[in-house]
Scaffold this motif. Sequence first.
Motif, PDB file in Angstrom:
ATOM      1  N   THR A  51       0.902  -1.121   0.145  1.00 21.04           N
ATOM      2  CA  THR A  51      -0.003   0.128  -0.104  1.00 21.04           C
ATOM      3  C   THR A  51       0.936   1.203  -0.087  1.00 21.04           C
ATOM      4  O   THR A  51       0.520   2.308  -0.732  1.00 21.04           O
ATOM      5  CB  THR A  51      -0.979   0.250   1.212  1.00 21.04           C
ATOM      6  N   TYR A  52       1.923   1.047   0.586  1.00 19.33           N
ATOM      7  CA  TYR A  52       3.030   2.430   0.659  1.00 19.33           C
ATOM      8  C   TYR A  52       3.587   2.626  -0.666  1.00 19.33           C
ATOM      9  O   TYR A  52       3.384   3.867  -1.058  1.00 19.33           O
ATOM     10  CB  TYR A  52       4.017   1.971   1.826  1.00 19.33           C
ATOM     11  N   PHE A  53       3.935   1.715  -1.213  1.00 18.33           N
ATOM     12  CA  PHE A  53       4.357   1.846  -2.577  1.00 18.33           C
ATOM     13  C   PHE A  53       3.525   2.339  -3.763  1.00 18.33           C
ATOM     14  O   PHE A  53       3.707   3.020  -4.678  1.00 18.33           O
ATOM     15  CB  PHE A  53       5.076   0.665  -3.147  1.00 18.33           C
ATOM     16  N   PHE A  56       2.594   5.801  -2.750  1.00 16.79           N
ATOM     17  CA  PHE A  56       3.689   6.760  -2.914  1.00 16.79           C
ATOM     18  C   PHE A  56       3.957   6.983  -4.655  1.00 16.79           C
ATOM     19  O   PHE A  56       4.079   8.107  -4.999  1.00 16.79           O
ATOM     20  CB  PHE A  56       5.122   6.002  -2.567  1.00 16.79           C
ATOM     21  N   SER A  60       2.566  10.648  -5.828  1.00 14.87           N
ATOM     22  CA  SER A  60       3.735  11.239  -6.297  1.00 14.87           C
ATOM     23  C   SER A  60       3.701  11.738  -7.750  1.00 14.87           C
ATOM     24  O   SER A  60       3.963  12.894  -7.985  1.00 14.87           O
ATOM     25  CB  SER A  60       5.085  10.437  -6.320  1.00 14.87           C
ATOM     26  N   GLY A 129      -0.096   2.165   5.712  1.00 13.34           N
ATOM     27  CA  GLY A 129       0.911   2.260   4.626  1.00 13.34           C
ATOM     28  C   GLY A 129       0.704   3.638   3.911  1.00 13.34           C
ATOM     29  O   GLY A 129       1.518   4.418   3.353  1.00 13.34           O
ATOM     30  N   SER A 130      -0.456   3.658   3.700  1.00 15.48           N
ATOM     31  CA  SER A 130      -1.250   5.255   2.972  1.00 15.48           C
ATOM     32  C   SER A 130      -0.788   6.225   3.423  1.00 15.48           C
ATOM     33  O   SER A 130      -0.232   7.289   2.787  1.00 15.48           O
ATOM     34  CB  SER A 130      -2.865   5.309   2.674  1.00 15.48           C
ATOM     35  N   ALA A 133       3.021   7.037   3.210  1.00 11.37           N
ATOM     36  CA  ALA A 133       3.311   7.281   2.042  1.00 11.37           C
ATOM     37  C   ALA A 133       3.131   8.803   1.737  1.00 11.37           C
ATOM     38  O   ALA A 133       3.679   9.583   1.059  1.00 11.37           O
ATOM     39  CB  ALA A 133       2.617   6.539   0.890  1.00 11.37           C
ATOM     40  N   THR A 136       5.620  10.939   3.421  1.00 10.91           N
ATOM     41  CA  THR A 136       6.722  10.830   2.798  1.00 10.91           C
ATOM     42  C   THR A 136       6.824  12.065   1.608  1.00 10.91           C
ATOM     43  O   THR A 136       7.697  12.793   1.308  1.00 10.91           O
ATOM     44  CB  THR A 136       7.044   9.557   2.187  1.00 10.91           C
ATOM     45  N   ILE A 137       5.685  11.900   0.935  1.00 10.01           N
ATOM     46  CA  ILE A 137       5.538  12.784  -0.074  1.00 10.01           C
ATOM     47  C   ILE A 137       5.550  14.301   0.253  1.00 10.01           C
ATOM     48  O   ILE A 137       5.947  15.269  -0.176  1.00 10.01           O
ATOM     49  CB  ILE A 137       4.192  12.474  -0.966  1.00 10.01           C
ATOM     50  N   ARG A 216      -6.479   5.053   0.098  1.00  5.22           N
ATOM     51  CA  ARG A 216      -5.978   5.971  -0.627  1.00  5.22           C
ATOM     52  C   ARG A 216      -6.411   7.412  -0.404  1.00  5.22           C
ATOM     53  O   ARG A 216      -5.602   8.329  -0.464  1.00  5.22           O
ATOM     54  CB  ARG A 216      -6.254   5.740  -2.386  1.00  5.22           C
TER      55      ARG A 216
END
Length: 274
Positions: A51-53, A56, A60, A129-130, A133, A136-137, A216
Amino acid sequence: MGEISNGNHVVLDVKDDQSSSSKRPTNCKEDSSLSISVPFIQKLLAELLGTYFLIFAGCSSVAVNLNFDKVVTLPGISIVWGLAVMVLVYSVGHISGAHFNPAVTLAFATCKRFPWKQVPPYILCQVCGSTLAAGTIRLIFQGEQDKFTGTMPAGSDMQSFVVEFIITFYLMFIISGVATDNRAIGELAGLAIGSTVLLNVMFAGPISGASMNPARSLGPAIVSLKFKGLWVYLVSPTLGAQAGAWVYNMVRYTDKPLREITSSASFLKSRQSS
């Protein structure tokens, strides 16, 4: 995002078979309410990282498009989302089922294709995970580049609600077909699911953001503290996924004699043998 089937058997069985508990290694620790074993922890990590990737990569592409003169474009964003889903299904589908979506997890559970006791930890990992992400963004794109990469209705809430219901129904119908039906070609599940996401984002993105996934929308909303219209993306995809899964289960039975369908307790119930 679903259980990948291969031949006549499901490659990944997310259910913990109680009858095989005696065959498990002695280093597996179990809890009375939820089996906590190394394989189950690996499933949760796969859902968290997957989910993170996914978020992301997809978000992104939205951030880059907003900050650099629409260089990615809507077709580019659609391709990123579709490819991200496809590669992640192929990479961790055999570990966790590659749900990455609370609506998908709940739909599988209501169809008796996923154990209810594993639903809460799966959803928790997907939301975490979402959120990670999205965080991080936000660290990468700061200042004037800090754009909201979540989803908000472009028009009315009801318009987005209907669109999200339809596209999530479509997505879950495809997932049920290619990832749970033994008659389908399981090796093409990732390609079919990723292509469906790509198509949905292409035409529904400008209307609702084409979330199809409560996690999401929830992750970026938590990080940016923007909750306008969030209820649409929590409720509509969940209902759409339920409807898509159950409608496919109805279609799944069309190859049976009518007397066999009507004699069963409910033709909506998932086949235990499949």
